[in-house]
Design a protein around this motif. Structure first.
Motif, short mmCIF file in Angstrom:
data_model
loop_
_atom_site.label_atom_id
_atom_site.label_comp_id
_atom_site.label_asym_id
_atom_site.label_seq_id
_atom_site.Cartn_x
_atom_site.Cartn_y
_atom_site.Cartn_z
N SER A 99 0.81 -1.22 0.00
CA SER A 99 0.00 0.00 0.00
C SER A 99 0.85 1.27 0.00
O SER A 99 0.56 2.23 0.73
N LEU A 100 1.89 1.29 -0.80
CA LEU A 100 2.76 2.47 -0.87
C LEU A 100 2.03 3.62 -1.55
O LEU A 100 1.32 3.43 -2.54
N ASP A 101 2.20 4.80 -1.01
CA ASP A 101 1.60 6.02 -1.55
C ASP A 101 2.50 6.57 -2.65
O ASP A 101 3.64 6.97 -2.39
N HIS A 102 2.00 6.58 -3.88
CA HIS A 102 2.77 7.03 -5.04
C HIS A 102 3.34 8.43 -4.82
O HIS A 102 4.50 8.70 -5.15
N LYS A 103 2.54 9.29 -4.26
CA LYS A 103 2.96 10.67 -4.03
C LYS A 103 4.11 10.74 -3.02
O LYS A 103 5.07 11.48 -3.20
N LEU A 104 4.04 9.93 -1.95
CA LEU A 104 5.10 9.92 -0.94
C LEU A 104 6.40 9.32 -1.47
O LEU A 104 7.49 9.78 -1.12
N VAL A 105 6.29 8.32 -2.32
CA VAL A 105 7.49 7.73 -2.92
C VAL A 105 8.17 8.77 -3.80
O VAL A 105 9.39 8.99 -3.72
N GLY A 106 7.40 9.44 -4.64
CA GLY A 106 7.96 10.49 -5.49
C GLY A 106 8.59 11.61 -4.68
O GLY A 106 9.67 12.11 -5.02
N ARG A 107 7.94 11.99 -3.60
CA ARG A 107 8.46 13.05 -2.73
C ARG A 107 9.78 12.64 -2.10
O ARG A 107 10.73 13.42 -2.04
N ALA A 108 9.86 11.39 -1.64
CA ALA A 108 11.09 10.89 -1.01
C ALA A 108 12.26 10.92 -2.01
O ALA A 108 13.37 11.35 -1.67
N ILE A 109 12.00 10.50 -3.22
CA ILE A 109 13.04 10.49 -4.25
C ILE A 109 13.46 11.92 -4.59
O ILE A 109 14.65 12.21 -4.70
N ASN A 110 12.49 12.81 -4.73
CA ASN A 110 12.82 14.21 -5.02
C ASN A 110 13.59 14.87 -3.88
O ASN A 110 14.54 15.63 -4.13
N LEU A 111 13.21 14.60 -2.65
CA LEU A 111 13.94 15.17 -1.51
C LEU A 111 15.39 14.70 -1.49
O LEU A 111 16.30 15.47 -1.23
N SER A 112 15.59 13.42 -1.78
CA SER A 112 16.96 12.91 -1.83
C SER A 112 17.74 13.62 -2.93
O SER A 112 18.85 14.11 -2.70
N ALA A 113 17.15 13.72 -4.12
CA ALA A 113 17.84 14.30 -5.27
C ALA A 113 18.11 15.79 -5.09
O ALA A 113 19.15 16.29 -5.54
N GLU A 114 17.20 16.50 -4.45
CA GLU A 114 17.30 17.96 -4.39
C GLU A 114 17.84 18.52 -3.08
O GLU A 114 18.20 19.69 -3.02
N LYS A 115 17.89 17.66 -2.03
CA LYS A 115 18.27 18.21 -0.73
C LYS A 115 19.24 17.36 0.08
O LYS A 115 20.17 17.89 0.68
N TYR A 116 19.04 16.04 0.12
CA TYR A 116 19.76 15.23 1.09
C TYR A 116 20.96 14.44 0.59
O TYR A 116 21.90 14.22 1.34
N CYS A 117 20.93 13.95 -0.63
CA CYS A 117 22.00 13.06 -1.10
C CYS A 117 23.25 13.86 -1.45
O CYS A 117 23.34 14.50 -2.50
N SER A 118 24.24 13.80 -0.58
CA SER A 118 25.48 14.55 -0.77
C SER A 118 26.18 14.17 -2.07
O SER A 118 26.70 15.04 -2.77
N ALA A 119 26.19 12.89 -2.38
CA ALA A 119 26.86 12.44 -3.61
C ALA A 119 26.18 13.02 -4.84
O ALA A 119 26.84 13.52 -5.76
N SER A 120 24.86 12.96 -4.88
CA SER A 120 24.12 13.53 -6.01
C SER A 120 24.34 15.03 -6.12
O SER A 120 24.50 15.57 -7.22
N MET A 121 24.36 15.70 -4.98
CA MET A 121 24.53 17.15 -4.97
C MET A 121 25.89 17.54 -5.57
O MET A 121 26.00 18.52 -6.31
N MET A 122 26.94 16.79 -5.23
CA MET A 122 28.26 17.08 -5.78
C MET A 122 28.30 16.81 -7.28
O MET A 122 28.80 17.63 -8.05
#
Length: 139
Positions: A99-122
């Protein structure tokens, strides 16, 4: 944070992390390697994939999502001339759970890409990084 790289032979190296973990890196046979480990540039992709996966799982669990599996399929293109830097990286997330929420999964991936993942940010300062995802429902 510290790390140590020790040359073994040919173009084979052992990397040791400050936390005590080791990894073998080696070159392709055509570059004098014996294929004893991952290539250093492959390690960069693994590092970024691990970093973003950590974030996504953490965010989804915090959001009370029942995740049972997370895989990231990474595809990268490199420049044809030296330095053969990454030019494009695409991450395809396959998130499994109940019962995963599509919107929450997308939000988690976007937050990682845009804010939290240091490797991606570099990497994103010089590399075009894209992502998408699919959800696999587990009964």
């Amino acid at each position: 944070m510290k790390a140590r790289i020790t040359w073994q032979e040919g173009v084979c190296f052992i990397g040791q992390t400050e936390s005590g973990h080791t990894v073998t890196m080696d070159g392709a046979p055509e570059a004098g390697g014996e294929n004893k480990g991952a290539r250093p540039m492959e390690m960069m992709l693994l590092g970024m994939g691990g970093c973003t996966s950590f974030d996504v799982i953490y965010i989804l669990r915090k959001g009370r999502q029942e995740v049972t599996d997370c895989q990231v399929e990474i595809t990268a293109q490199r420049a044809t001339r030296v330095p053969k830097v990454f030019t494009n990286i695409h991450l395809h997330f396959v998130i499994s759970g109940r019962s995963l929420d599509h919107k929450l999964v997308g939000r988690a991936i976007n937050l990682s890409a845009e804010k939290y993942c240091s490797a991606s940010m570099m990497l994103r300062t010089t590399v075009n990084i894209t992502h998408d995802f699919e959800i696999q429902e587990i009964a």
